[in-house]
Scaffold this motif. Structure first.
Motif, PDB file in Angstrom:
ATOM      1  N   LYS A  73     -18.949   8.990 -10.772  1.00 47.22           N
ATOM      2  CA  LYS A  73     -18.466  10.473 -11.326  1.00 47.22           C
ATOM      3  C   LYS A  73     -19.731  11.331 -11.157  1.00 47.22           C
ATOM      4  O   LYS A  73     -19.695  12.429 -11.651  1.00 47.22           O
ATOM      5  N   ASP A 120     -21.921  14.354 -10.059  1.00 50.58           N
ATOM      6  CA  ASP A 120     -21.499  15.303  -9.110  1.00 50.58           C
ATOM      7  C   ASP A 120     -22.704  16.159  -8.809  1.00 50.58           C
ATOM      8  O   ASP A 120     -22.703  17.486  -8.496  1.00 50.58           O
ATOM      9  N   ALA A 121     -23.883  15.634  -8.946  1.00 48.87           N
ATOM     10  CA  ALA A 121     -25.028  16.325  -8.314  1.00 48.87           C
ATOM     11  C   ALA A 121     -25.898  15.246  -7.983  1.00 48.87           C
ATOM     12  O   ALA A 121     -26.070  14.055  -8.544  1.00 48.87           O
ATOM     13  N   LYS A 166     -23.324   8.465  -3.258  1.00 51.58           N
ATOM     14  CA  LYS A 166     -23.916   9.696  -4.079  1.00 51.58           C
ATOM     15  C   LYS A 166     -25.149   9.779  -3.504  1.00 51.58           C
ATOM     16  O   LYS A 166     -26.094   8.842  -3.572  1.00 51.58           O
TER      17      LYS A 166
END
Length: 109
Positions: free
Chosen positions: A38, A40-41, A71
């Motif tokens: 999850k 997102d950066a 990620k």
């Protein structure tokens, strides 16, 4: 409740929690393993190798989970450092690594 009874209850709960914790897959024993997908950066992980408060494995587990999720992340290991960044040289390294990371992923211009 008598003190000896409280101690017995705490001991029983500790054994049960430890058993349940150990039976879980390594990637779900800690929140990083469950929530890495999850992110997102980009994530910067900085961890002292000699940390006795939070196990170094927590950061490596998170790094593995972020990698598996595709990620962007970076992990900085501070050799011979504890949880509180007690050594001046590693505090400086932590600050310089943080500045470098922010400038790379969130430049001012």
């Amino acid at each position: 409740m008598p003190t000896f009874r409280k101690a017995a209850i705490r001991k029983c709960c500790a054994r049960t929690c430890a058993r349940n914790w150990a039976s879980r897959p390594a990637t779900t024993r800690s929140p990083p393993g469950r929530f890495a997908a999850k992110a997102d950066a980009p994530v910067l992980l900085i961890h002292g190798k000699d940390d006795t408060v939070v196990a170094y494995r927590q950061s490596t587990t998170m790094a593995d989970a972020l990698k598996d999720a595709g990620k962007p992340y970076e992990m900085v290991t501070l050799a011979s450092e504890d949880h509180w960044l007690s050594r001046e040289e590693t505090r400086k390294r932590m600050l310089s690594e943080t500045m470098r990371f922010v400038q790379k992923y969130n430049p001012a211009d």
